[in-house]
Design an enzyme around this catalytic site. Structure first.
Site, mmCIF file in Angstrom:
data_model
loop_
_atom_site.group_PDB
_atom_site.id
_atom_site.type_symbol
_atom_site.label_atom_id
_atom_site.label_comp_id
_atom_site.label_asym_id
_atom_site.label_seq_id
_atom_site.Cartn_x
_atom_site.Cartn_y
_atom_site.Cartn_z
ATOM 1 C CB ALA A 149 -22.118 86.933 41.518
ATOM 2 N N GLY A 151 -16.193 87.449 41.996
ATOM 3 C CA GLY A 151 -15.353 88.114 40.995
ATOM 4 C C GLY A 151 -14.396 88.634 41.829
ATOM 5 C CB CYS A 180 -21.920 86.418 35.264
ATOM 6 S SG CYS A 180 -21.855 87.100 37.067
#
Length: 361
Positions: A149, A151, A180
């Protein structure tokens, strides 16, 4: 050439990770350090980005509590994601130079560091334009699966948050959420793809090297962390269990804590725990290793002073009389709930919770 200092911290409580990003960010902004990459693992936690939708947490509060999973709202981009043991979390604290001040380029560069790392394991990965993160498989493939992921947060070109790469992650925990916000595809890990556990230190070394290459930086050695111990002293069991709290003198902060202290040169953590317990309470006894080691920053100084702490526990009889050392001016025996409410630091609260499970059941 800009320097990049990589701190390989092991377990870091999530709120302590937020504090580390803040303090290193202030240090970088003031020119007190170069770029920094924090590599660590969090305990089980769900984090919600600015675009997060609460309904993407599909588990009830009761189930989250039973699984030991906390929830935090953050200022990073993206929806809800999971962090937990076996997942390598990277927080780049970079002050992007003029030629790299482009948000999309920065995200692509972070993704590229992960992609290059996976390639060293023979894994072909990439990005899918409509979905954030690093993926194995193509957008139109039924087996497309996310392995990392992404971010990030940028403020005046100072970066924070970053990536979460599933190395040996407990993948069933992703069933607590819609990762997500993407319900059409699954998640995977290095361990699942390779069919074997992967040493975290090995992955850390590879990704550190790729961050230095991609961002054109020279790797710098970090200063060693200060090593400390904590000891939860308990008496009684079950509903009668009590925890000893010590109040630091006003000139030392004035807050309540359990027994804590630094390792002396050549000392092992267990030896330090037993010594500190005697010096701060007058009790000589064996200590129990709680198998809890975590890193954090002491106070709010910049650059941050990093500590690695090992947690221990001990028991005493109901008639033991505490003899305070020089650091403290008061003590109280309190129930577990009161101890958790009064202790100001997440790591100390975790130590008490673990000691309760081990000693007071």
């Amino acid at each position: 050439m800009n320097t990049l200092t990589v701190y390989r911290l092991g377990r870091v409580e999530y709120e302590d990770g937020l504090q580390l990003m803040k303090l290193f960010g202030e240090s970088r902004r003031q020119g007190l350090c170069g770029d920094v990459l924090l590599l660590l693992e969090h305990p089980p936690v769900l984090t919600l980005g600015r675009a997060a939708k609460r309904f993407n947490i599909v588990a009830s509060d009761e189930r989250l509590a039973a699984e030991g999973v906390e929830t935090f709202e953050t200022d990073r981009g993206g929806d809800v994601t999971y962090h937990g043991p076996g997942q390598l979390v990277g927080y780049p604290i970079f002050l992007l130079p003029e030629g790299r001040q482009d948000v999309r380029r920065y995200v692509r560069d972070v993704e590229q560091c992960v992609i290059r790392t996976l390639a060293e394991y023979g894994i072909t990965s990439g990005t899918i334009p409509k979905w954030p993160g690093v993926w194995i498989g193509q957008e139109d493939s039924p087996d497309a699966r996310k392995i990392a992921a992404i971010g990030v947060h940028l403020a005046r070109w100072l970066t924070s948050h970053g990536f979460a790469l599933n190395v040996n992650t407990h993948l069933p925990h992703f069933n607590l959420i819609v990762p997500c916000g993407i319900s059409e595809a699954g998640v995977t890990s290095l361990q699942k793809e390779l069919g074997r556990p992967v040493p975290m230190a090995e992955v850390e070394e590879k990704i550190s090297r790729h961050f230095a290459d991609v961002f054109g930086s020279q790797l710098a050695e970090p200063a060693p962390l200060t090593r400390t111990v904590s000891v939860t002293l308990m008496r009684g069991k079950g509903a009668d269990a009590r925890v000893l709290l010590l109040r630091r003198r006003p000139e030392r902060g004035g807050f309540w804590q359990i027994v804590t202290g630094r390792l002396e040169p050549g000392e092992q953590p267990r030896e330090a725990a037993a010594r500190e317990l005697f010096e701060e309470t007058g009790l000589r006894t064996d200590v129990v290793d709680l198998e809890y080691r975590h890193a954090f920053a002491v106070g709010s100084v910049v650059p941050p002073r990093l500590v690695e702490e090992n947690g221990f526990a001990a028991r005493c009889t109901a008639d033991f009389e505490v003899r305070l050392g020089d650091e403290h001016d008061a003590h109280e025996w309190v129930d577990v709930a009161t101890a958790l409410a009064r202790l100001p630091f997440r790591g100390l609260r975790e130590g008490v919770q673990r000691a309760t499970r081990v000693l007071a059941g």
